[in-house]
Write a protein that holds these residues in place. Structure first.
Motif, PDB file in Angstrom:
ATOM      1  N   ALA A  20     123.871 -20.251  22.510  1.00 49.60           N
ATOM      2  CA  ALA A  20     124.293 -19.702  21.221  1.00 49.60           C
ATOM      3  C   ALA A  20     125.309 -20.633  20.564  1.00 49.60           C
ATOM      4  N   VAL A  21     125.234 -20.769  19.247  1.00 42.95           N
ATOM      5  CA  VAL A  21     126.130 -21.644  18.500  1.00 42.95           C
ATOM      6  C   VAL A  21     127.517 -21.009  18.424  1.00 42.95           C
ATOM      7  N   LEU A  22     128.524 -21.758  18.893  1.00 43.20           N
ATOM      8  CA  LEU A  22     129.913 -21.313  18.810  1.00 43.20           C
ATOM      9  C   LEU A  22     130.600 -21.911  17.588  1.00 43.20           C
ATOM     10  N   THR A  23     130.411 -23.215  17.375  1.00 42.96           N
ATOM     11  CA  THR A  23     130.953 -23.890  16.196  1.00 42.96           C
ATOM     12  C   THR A  23     129.924 -24.893  15.707  1.00 42.96           C
ATOM     13  N   SER A  24     130.008 -25.226  14.418  1.00 39.94           N
ATOM     14  CA  SER A  24     129.081 -26.192  13.850  1.00 39.94           C
ATOM     15  C   SER A  24     129.686 -26.769  12.582  1.00 39.94           C
ATOM     16  N   GLY A  25     129.128 -27.903  12.144  1.00 38.48           N
ATOM     17  CA  GLY A  25     129.600 -28.508  10.911  1.00 38.48           C
ATOM     18  C   GLY A  25     128.708 -29.652  10.480  1.00 38.48           C
ATOM     19  N   GLY A  26     128.906 -30.100   9.235  1.00 40.83           N
ATOM     20  CA  GLY A  26     128.141 -31.217   8.693  1.00 40.83           C
ATOM     21  C   GLY A  26     126.659 -30.919   8.612  1.00 40.83           C
ATOM     22  N   ASP A  27     125.834 -31.910   8.950  1.00 41.75           N
ATOM     23  CA  ASP A  27     124.371 -31.760   8.905  1.00 41.75           C
ATOM     24  C   ASP A  27     123.862 -30.649   9.822  1.00 41.75           C
ATOM     25  N   LEU A  28     124.631 -30.297  10.830  1.00 42.03           N
ATOM     26  CA  LEU A  28     124.189 -29.287  11.803  1.00 42.03           C
ATOM     27  C   LEU A  28     124.840 -27.920  11.585  1.00 42.03           C
ATOM     28  N   HIS A  29     125.444 -27.706  10.426  1.00 43.69           N
ATOM     29  CA  HIS A  29     126.104 -26.435  10.145  1.00 43.69           C
ATOM     30  C   HIS A  29     125.111 -25.279  10.273  1.00 43.69           C
ATOM     31  N   ASN A  30     125.382 -24.372  11.205  1.00 43.55           N
ATOM     32  CA  ASN A  30     124.543 -23.202  11.485  1.00 43.55           C
ATOM     33  C   ASN A  30     123.081 -23.562  11.771  1.00 43.55           C
ATOM     34  N   ASP A  31     122.846 -24.722  12.364  1.00 41.44           N
ATOM     35  CA  ASP A  31     121.483 -25.180  12.647  1.00 41.44           C
ATOM     36  C   ASP A  31     121.037 -24.654  14.016  1.00 41.44           C
ATOM     37  N   GLU A  32     120.622 -23.392  14.034  1.00 43.12           N
ATOM     38  CA  GLU A  32     120.219 -22.759  15.288  1.00 43.12           C
ATOM     39  C   GLU A  32     118.898 -23.311  15.817  1.00 43.12           C
ATOM     40  N   LYS A  33     118.050 -23.827  14.932  1.00 49.22           N
ATOM     41  CA  LYS A  33     116.784 -24.406  15.374  1.00 49.22           C
ATOM     42  C   LYS A  33     117.038 -25.653  16.232  1.00 49.22           C
ATOM     43  N   THR A  34     117.858 -26.579  15.735  1.00 47.29           N
ATOM     44  CA  THR A  34     118.192 -27.781  16.502  1.00 47.29           C
ATOM     45  C   THR A  34     118.920 -27.402  17.782  1.00 47.29           C
ATOM     46  N   ALA A  35     119.825 -26.429  17.703  1.00 47.95           N
ATOM     47  CA  ALA A  35     120.551 -25.972  18.898  1.00 47.95           C
ATOM     48  C   ALA A  35     119.566 -25.482  19.956  1.00 47.95           C
ATOM     49  N   GLY A  36     118.581 -24.697  19.547  1.00 48.03           N
ATOM     50  CA  GLY A  36     117.602 -24.164  20.496  1.00 48.03           C
ATOM     51  C   GLY A  36     116.747 -25.253  21.125  1.00 48.03           C
TER      52      GLY A  36
END
Length: 91
Positions: A20-36
């Motif tokens: 699960a995303v805890l923090t994010s920023g820039g190009d990956l802000h809230n990018d849950e697809k890339t995180a997964g």
């Protein structure tokens, strides 16, 4: 939380041990697809590495593309991901 500036960094993610995303920023802000996708890649890599061949599990993984890379570091049960440009523009 202040993040140190990494040359060429365009985004970052911090994931918990479940992905699960805890923090994010820039190009990956809230990018849950890339995180997964990257969390799944880490899980596959950990499952496939032969424990007899290595004395410890890996701590860093780099996924390279033509113009950028994802650098994935495992630390304190968290996954830290940085997206970096491979060619840093000169200012």
């Amino acid at each position: 939380m202040d993040r140190p500036s990494i040359p060429g960094q365009t985004g970052y993610l911090t994931l918990n041990s479940e992905g699960a995303v805890l923090t994010s920023g820039g190009d990956l802000h809230n990018d849950e697809k890339t995180a997964g996708i990257l969390h799944g890649l880490i899980t596959v890599a950990q499952d496939r590495l032969d424990p007899k061949a290595f004395k410890q599990s890996f701590k860093r993984l780099t996924v390279m593309f033509d113009d950028h890379a994802y650098v994935v570091c495992l630390s304190n049960r968290k996954t830290h991901i940085v997206k970096r440009q491979l060619v840093v523009p000169v200012n």
